[in-house]
Every structure is written in structure tokens, then in C-alpha cells.
Design a protein around this motif. Structure first.
Motif, PDB file in Angstrom:
ATOM      1  N   HIS A 138     -16.455 -25.609 -22.310  1.00  0.00           N
ATOM      2  CA  HIS A 138     -15.648 -26.616 -21.996  1.00  0.00           C
ATOM      3  C   HIS A 138     -15.536 -27.652 -23.111  1.00  0.00           C
ATOM      4  O   HIS A 138     -14.452 -28.151 -23.381  1.00  0.00           O
ATOM      5  CB  HIS A 138     -16.309 -27.385 -20.789  1.00  0.00           C
ATOM      6  N   CYS A 143      -8.133 -30.137 -19.709  1.00  0.00           N
ATOM      7  CA  CYS A 143      -8.978 -29.064 -19.817  1.00  0.00           C
ATOM      8  C   CYS A 143     -10.161 -29.025 -18.894  1.00  0.00           C
ATOM      9  O   CYS A 143     -10.830 -29.985 -18.529  1.00  0.00           O
ATOM     10  CB  CYS A 143      -9.646 -29.419 -21.156  1.00  0.00           C
ATOM     11  N   VAL A 148     -13.294 -26.973 -16.458  1.00  0.00           N
ATOM     12  CA  VAL A 148     -14.122 -25.994 -16.348  1.00  0.00           C
ATOM     13  C   VAL A 148     -14.238 -25.775 -15.001  1.00  0.00           C
ATOM     14  O   VAL A 148     -14.420 -26.732 -14.078  1.00  0.00           O
ATOM     15  CB  VAL A 148     -15.580 -26.140 -17.091  1.00  0.00           C
ATOM     16  N   LEU A 172     -12.203 -21.053 -17.478  1.00  0.00           N
ATOM     17  CA  LEU A 172     -11.840 -22.571 -18.192  1.00  0.00           C
ATOM     18  C   LEU A 172     -10.490 -22.403 -18.353  1.00  0.00           C
ATOM     19  O   LEU A 172      -9.712 -21.362 -18.841  1.00  0.00           O
ATOM     20  CB  LEU A 172     -12.657 -22.835 -19.337  1.00  0.00           C
TER      21      LEU A 172
END
Length: 427
Positions: free
Chosen positions: A299, A353, A355, A382
Motif C-alpha cells: 500500500h 490508493c 488496501v 490493492l
């Protein structure tokens, strides 16, 4: 999707996690549904087992010429066969009720995610770069684009309605250059494999990444029942659906430059001017498929890859850790990159972004297996924008605006612009 076994063992933890997201407790309802399902399954299995045993006993009774017993057993088997369809239907209904409830549950936030209700409770993780230092007045991208003569909203509305844009000439080329630069960076330096995948997908694919069933209204559907992708996350993540991967081959890293399609159902009245919130836009997507041990580090790596795009473009931005109330449905932790837009005098999200743990892996039934191990484990996934091309175009236009209304092309994009260094007003 969450694991019902984990929920049975940790009901308080589930309800506490849901409370952080502003959701109502669900553990008691889910456990009750699961108990009903398990009871029905147990009864069905007993009936099937007894039918099979009785069928064998018929042969034994007939071999012993005990026809009375054989007839009794035949009657029992006939009755079981008559009852089984109803029991099977009860099992289907009970399993579907539990699955439907589980499929609507959001993912559980990681412990280090800040608690909060909405975007106002997000936390700045870091700030990168400087705001532009020029003294001339800032303008919004639609003012710049229309004055240059290369951004046309009226013709877009004539073709498709609101929330579409027509770009022409050097501005269209600048948008294409941005996308090409991003995909080249991620494949050439960041180790992602470029993928060209379909833009229309089946129900199972959109369910796998979490857009269905809860967010159907945010999507566009074709007349034959397929869905236009809201992001290439759907196709890239689902490349491994239903598969068992070897752990030593992880992580898998995929990227794609594709159009994305969103209905923007919940954004009535928001960002109606310009191209900030469109029904159709280009995005460079990043997806990683990894194991449980590597997901958190992946991540941070993915976020750094997205940040590098903005760094090389010389744009000022901040990286935000989203609070529990602002995270997406499938995420356990999310970083948003917010780029500075001088025309709006504010930061706007340009990349997200996330996870997701094994949440999507379970929905897709995608697993991995360690070397010399027979057991399998759900993959961890992810996804992130590397970045949204249209919003990046907006940022370049507003941050590279010159006093005369022209736009300077950032150095990193010059190889894609055919010798053009400045975008000036159309003749």
C-alpha cells in the motif's frame, strides 16, 4: 466480503468496526441468519445421508429376501426424495439471505485509520511541492480552456448531455500525453504490467470488487446486461477471480489506461461546471494482488508510485489518510492524493490508493497457496489511481497558466507533444 466464521467468533469487534464507519450493528442479525442456514444445511445433509443409507439397505434386504423390510425402506426413500426439493430450496433461501446481508457489509478499517464522520475528519499525512509563485490572477480550467478555444462543453452537451467535454487540438493532445506519461512511468520504472482489458463486464466482476449490489445506481448498464467499468480496478482485480495462485509469484502488479464511466448519481448540483466530475473520463489504474504479509507495505509502495506522477509534473499536492467515515466500501485503509488547483483556491482529490485485505479476494474466490502447502488463503488486493487523467489535465492547466492565458507544457510531457512547448489561443 467478510468471513462469517470471523463474525461468529468476534461479534463485538464487527459491531465496533461498523460503528466507526457510522453503520448500525449487524453481528446479531448475521449470526441468527447463519444459525438458520446451518440448521437447514444440517437437516438437508441428514436427509441426503439417510436416503443414501436406506438405498443401500434396500439391496441388502432384498439379498436376504426380506421383502417386507425392502418395501418399507423403498417407501422411506420415496418420501425422502419427495421432501428433498423443499429442503434444498430452504437451504438455498437461507444461504442467499446470509450472502445478501454479508455482501452489503463494508470492509473493516485497520486500527491506524483515524475515526471520523466525513472528509472533514481526514488527516494530512504529508505535503509535497510548492504552490505556483506567479502573481497574475488564477483561473479555473474551464475559463482557460474555453478562452483558448480547445474546450467545448456546448458541443459535448449536444452530443451526450451534461457532464461530458469535447477537447480539441493541443489540449486533446495534452490529455493524451498525460495518460501516456503515466502508463510509461508505471510500466517502465514501477514494475507494473500493462493490461488492455474489456470496458464492459458481467455482474460477477462488479460484485467481486464491491460495486454490486450496493452501488448499482452509480454505474451504467448496457441493454444486454453488462456493466461499463467505473474504473479498471474491476477488470484488473478480477483477472485472478476463481484462481489459485502460487505465493512465490506474488505480488502481481497490473496497470491500465482506460476510459471510466460513472453515473454520478449522488452528485447532483456538485461540480457542474467544467470537467471535474464527468460521466466519462480517462484514468490510469494500479492494482496489486498480494499475500497477507505484504499488503501493508504494498500500500505504501503503490501510494508512492501515484505520488511520483505528481512530483514529476511539478504539482503541489498533499497526501491524506482518509477517516473511517470517508473510506470506500471495500477499503481497509485509503490514502487520497489531493492536488492544488489555483483556480479553485483549494485541493481536489486526484488519486485514491486503498488496501482491501482479503475482502475482494473472498468475493472473487481468488486464493494463493504457499510452496509445499496444500492449504489456500484468500489473496489480498490493492487498487489506486495513478492518476485520474482528466483531473491531472485540470491541474496542469491551472498551475501552468501564463499571464497571457497560454499554458506551458511541463518538461516531462515534452516528449509526447510533438515539439509543442506552449498551448496558445487558437487562430
Amino acid at each position: 466480503m467478510l468471513d462469517i466464521k470471523w463474525i461468529r467468533d468476534n461479534p463485538e469487534a464487527l459491531d465496533a468496526a461498523l460503528a466507526k464507519r457510522g453503520a448500525e450493528p449487524q453481528a446479531a442479525t448475521l449470526i441468527a441468519l447463519d444459525e438458520t442456514r446451518r440448521s437447514v444445511v444440517h437437516s438437508l445433509q441428514e436427509m441426503q445421508s439417510r436416503r443414501n443409507a436406506a438405498s443401500k439397505e434396500i439391496g441388502a434386504a432384498m439379498g436376504q429376501k426380506n421383502m417386507e423390510l425392502a418395501d418399507t425402506l423403498k417407501a422411506e426413500v420415496a418420501k425422502l426424495k419427495e421432501s428433498l426439493p423443499q429442503a434444498e430450496e430452504e437451504e438455498r433461501v437461507a444461504s442467499a439471505a446470509l450472502a445478501d446481508r454479508l455482501s452489503s457489509l463494508p470492509n473493516i478499517p485497520l486500527d491506524d485509520v483515524p475515526e471520523g464522520a466525513d472528509e472533514h475528519d481526514n488527516v494530512v499525512a504529508r505535503t509535497t511541492g510548492q504552490k505556483p509563485g506567479w502573481n497574475h490572477p488564477a483561473k479555473e480550467h474551464f475559463e482557460i480552456g474555453e478562452a483558448l478555444g480547445y474546450m467545448d462543453f456546448e458541443r459535448a452537451a449536444k452530443l451526450s448531455g451534461s457532464r461530458f467535454t469535447v477537447l480539441t487540438g493541443p489540449l486533446a493532445r495534452l490529455e493524451r500525453a498525460l495518460g501516456q506519461f503515466m502508463i510509461d512511468l508505471h510500466t517502465g520504472e514501477h514494475g507494473y504490467t500493462e493490461v488492455s482489458s474489456p470496458l464492459m463486464v458481467r455482474d460477477e466482476a462488479v460484485f467481486g470488487t464491491g460495486q454490486l449490489p450496493k452501488f448499482a445506481e452509480d454505474l451504467f448498464r448496457t441493454t444486454d446486461g453488462r456493466w461499463l467499468i467505473p474504473t479498471a480496478e474491476v477488470t484488473l482485480t478480477n483477472l485472478v477471480s476463481g484462481e489459485i495462485l502460487e505465493q512465490e509469484k506474488l505480488p502481481l502488479r497490473f496497470t491500465a489506461l482506460t476510459p471510466s464511466f460513472r453515473s454520478e448519481a449522488g452528485s447532483a448540483g456538485r461540480d457542474t461546471r467544467g470537467m471535474l466530475r464527468q460521466h466519462q473520463f480517462w484514468k490510469c489504474e494500479l492494482v496489486s494482488i498480494t499475500d497477507a504479509e505484504s499488503a501493508i507495505a504494498e500500500h505504501e509502495r503503490m501510494t508512492a508510485c501515484a505520488e511520483e506522477v505528481l512530483k514529476r509534473l511539478g504539482l503541489h499536492f498533499r497526501t491524506m489518510t482518509l477517516c473511517t467515515g470517508d473510506m470506500g466500501f471495500s477499503a481497509r485503509k485509503t490514502y487520497d492524493l489531493e492536488v492544488w488547483l489555483p483556480g479553485q483556491n483549494t485541493y481536489r482529490e486526484i488519486s485514491s490508493c486503498s488496501v482491501c485485505g482479503d475482502f475482494q479476494g473472498r468475493r472473487m474466490n481468488a486464493r494463493y497457496r504457499a510452496k509445499d502447502d496444500k492449504a489456500t488463503t484468500f489473496v489480498h488486493t490493492l487498487n489506486g489511481s495513478g492518476t485520474a487523467v482528466g483531473r491531472c489535465l485540470i491541474a496542469v492547466m491551472e498551475n501552468y497558466l501564463n499571464e497571457d492565458g497560454s499554458i506551458t507544457v511541463p518538461d516531462v510531457l515534452l516528449p509526447y507533444m510533438g515539439g509543442l512547448t506552449r498551448i496558445e489561443k487558437a487562430d
